[in-house]
Design a protein around this motif. Structure first.
Motif, PDB file in Angstrom:
ATOM      1  N   ALA A   1       0.783  -1.285   0.098  1.00 11.29           N
ATOM      2  CA  ALA A   1       0.074  -0.075  -0.127  1.00 11.29           C
ATOM      3  C   ALA A   1       0.736   1.184   0.041  1.00 11.29           C
ATOM      4  N   THR A   2       1.789   1.125   0.749  1.00 12.28           N
ATOM      5  CA  THR A   2       2.984   2.311   0.914  1.00 12.28           C
ATOM      6  C   THR A   2       3.526   2.459  -0.737  1.00 12.28           C
ATOM      7  N   ASP A   3       3.879   1.593  -1.329  1.00 11.13           N
ATOM      8  CA  ASP A   3       4.530   1.340  -2.465  1.00 11.13           C
ATOM      9  C   ASP A   3       3.680   2.137  -3.546  1.00 11.13           C
ATOM     10  N   VAL A   4       2.209   1.792  -3.325  1.00 10.12           N
ATOM     11  CA  VAL A   4       1.350   2.637  -4.429  1.00 10.12           C
ATOM     12  C   VAL A   4       1.324   3.919  -4.245  1.00 10.12           C
ATOM     13  N   PHE A   5       1.073   4.348  -3.015  1.00  2.83           N
ATOM     14  CA  PHE A   5       1.013   5.619  -2.681  1.00  2.83           C
ATOM     15  C   PHE A   5       2.225   6.399  -2.982  1.00  2.83           C
TER      16      PHE A   5
ATOM     17  N   ARG B   1      -5.372   9.196   4.988  1.00  6.28           N
ATOM     18  CA  ARG B   1      -6.897   8.510   4.544  1.00  6.28           C
ATOM     19  C   ARG B   1      -6.676   7.288   3.490  1.00  6.28           C
ATOM     20  N   TRP B   2      -5.753   7.236   2.740  1.00  8.13           N
ATOM     21  CA  TRP B   2      -5.314   5.974   1.939  1.00  8.13           C
ATOM     22  C   TRP B   2      -5.069   4.996   2.933  1.00  8.13           C
ATOM     23  N   HIS B   3      -4.187   5.214   4.099  1.00  2.59           N
ATOM     24  CA  HIS B   3      -3.844   4.148   5.133  1.00  2.59           C
ATOM     25  C   HIS B   3      -5.208   3.567   5.596  1.00  2.59           C
ATOM     26  N   ARG B   4      -6.123   4.578   6.002  1.00  2.00           N
ATOM     27  CA  ARG B   4      -7.355   4.330   6.874  1.00  2.00           C
ATOM     28  C   ARG B   4      -8.461   3.699   5.994  1.00  2.00           C
ATOM     29  N   SER B   5      -8.128   3.547   4.809  1.00  4.49           N
ATOM     30  CA  SER B   5      -9.247   3.310   3.828  1.00  4.49           C
ATOM     31  C   SER B   5      -9.362   1.779   3.526  1.00  4.49           C
ATOM     32  N   ASP B   6     -10.451   1.392   2.937  1.00  6.07           N
ATOM     33  CA  ASP B   6     -10.610  -0.056   2.462  1.00  6.07           C
ATOM     34  C   ASP B   6      -9.974  -0.326   1.278  1.00  6.07           C
ATOM     35  N   ARG B   7      -8.730  -0.238   1.143  1.00 11.20           N
ATOM     36  CA  ARG B   7      -7.995  -0.244  -0.149  1.00 11.20           C
ATOM     37  C   ARG B   7      -8.408  -1.465  -1.132  1.00 11.20           C
ATOM     38  N   ALA B   8      -8.855  -2.601  -0.692  1.00  5.72           N
ATOM     39  CA  ALA B   8      -9.381  -3.638  -1.319  1.00  5.72           C
ATOM     40  C   ALA B   8     -10.464  -3.197  -2.191  1.00  5.72           C
ATOM     41  N   ALA B   9     -11.172  -2.210  -1.786  1.00  6.64           N
ATOM     42  CA  ALA B   9     -12.493  -1.579  -2.699  1.00  6.64           C
ATOM     43  C   ALA B   9     -12.097  -0.815  -3.492  1.00  6.64           C
ATOM     44  N   VAL B  10     -10.779  -0.151  -3.593  1.00 11.23           N
ATOM     45  CA  VAL B  10     -10.249   0.801  -4.502  1.00 11.23           C
ATOM     46  C   VAL B  10      -9.747   0.232  -5.709  1.00 11.23           C
ATOM     47  N   THR B  11     -10.378   0.353  -6.984  1.00 12.15           N
ATOM     48  CA  THR B  11     -10.143  -0.073  -8.033  1.00 12.15           C
ATOM     49  C   THR B  11      -8.946   0.358  -8.833  1.00 12.15           C
TER      50      THR B  11
END
Length: 288
Positions: free
Chosen positions: A7-11, A42-52
């Motif tokens: 997730a950090t790499d994506v950001f 906000r990215w860290h707290r989000s449901d990243r699996a739902a972010v396409t």
């Protein structure tokens, strides 16, 4: 941040673009950093699996945070002492920043727009976002968003710099301009300045600047001659710089650092932007 966290790499892959967007929206490096840091939280707290589409999601978050920040920024600028200029963005910058093709002159033109117009223009014309995505970000219909971008374009009236000159020519002219100011060469100044040249300077109420814009070659020559008599011996050229896409230089006058950017039209200086506010020069280091 854990560097082995996907997730950090994506950001982090999006961070440079998000910083560019936030700076173009706000005109402040510090505020842009704050916005992008909040986007990270906000990215860290989000449901990243739902972010396409992470890039689109992060762009939307940063844009909305910038719109909120612009409301308070505009209120602060109403009480800002003297002229407000964006914090200088000094190259070397990344290739994408240069590809934005946004000059300080255009940044000043964007200040005339409403926050929604500015966002629509930047997202559509500069960052190439799909219209439907921009509409969702601005919470407007696609038709209304298209009108916002068109209205912004009409107000700004420039999509590309009107004139481009080789970097070497810009450096030669800016160095000659500095020297003419330092020694008080009226003839040289008169030959370099356009008839309706304008000077704007930003000291933030912390160092001496001119509270209003000064226009006209005769007025500017008199002004620079007066500065030469008082401060010429204490003017120090520190190095050439490209400042928000414009040729310029970094100097020190009477102990105070400043940046000077110039817009050159048909071989003459049409606009001068001087930033002396120390709060806007904190990241500036003396060029080698």
């Amino acid at each position: 941040m854990r560097r082995d966290d996907p997730a950090t790499d994506v950001f982090e892959a999006q961070r440079p673009r998000l910083l560019r967007l936030a700076y173009r929206m706000l005109g402040s490096h510090a505020e842009a950093e704050d916005v992008v840091q909040e986007a990270w939280l906000r990215w860290h707290r989000s449901d990243r699996a739902a972010v396409t589409e992470p890039a689109a999601w992060l762009t939307r978050i940063v844009s909305r945070l910038c719109l909120d920040a612009m409301k308070s920024a505009r209120a602060r600028r109403e009480t800002y002492p003297g002229i407000w200029l964006p914090e200088p963005l000094i190259e070397p910058a990344d290739d994408e920043t240069r590809a934005d093709n946004i000059t300080l002159t255009l940044m000043m033109a964007l200040e005339r727009l409403s926050p929604l117009e500015r966002a629509a223009f930047l997202l559509h014309d500069v960052f190439d976002q799909p219209l439907d995505d921009i509409a969702a970000t601005l919470k407007r219909s696609p038709a209304a968003t298209r009108q916002l971008a068109a209205r912004a374009r009409a107000h700004v009236r420039i999509d590309q710099p009107r004139y481009e000159i080789p970097r070497e020519d810009g450096e030669a002219l800016t160095r000659a301009f500095f020297e003419a100011c330092r020694v008080g060469d009226a003839d040289a100044l008169g030959s370099m300045l356009a008839t309706d040249a304008t000077l704007r300077s930003d000291g933030g109420g912390k160092v001496l600047t001119f509270p209003n814009a000064i226009q006209g070659v005769d007025r500017l020559v008199r002004l620079f001659l007066g500065l030469s008599r008082k401060l010429g011996a204490r003017m120090e050229f520190l190095g050439h710089a490209v400042i928000d896409g414009l040729p310029g230089f970094v100097s020190r006058i009477d102990g105070h650092m400043q940046t000077t950017a110039v817009e050159i039209v048909e071989g003459r200086i049409a606009a001068i932007y001087i930033t002396r506010n120390p709060d806007k020069l904190t990241s500036l280091t003396q060029p080698a």
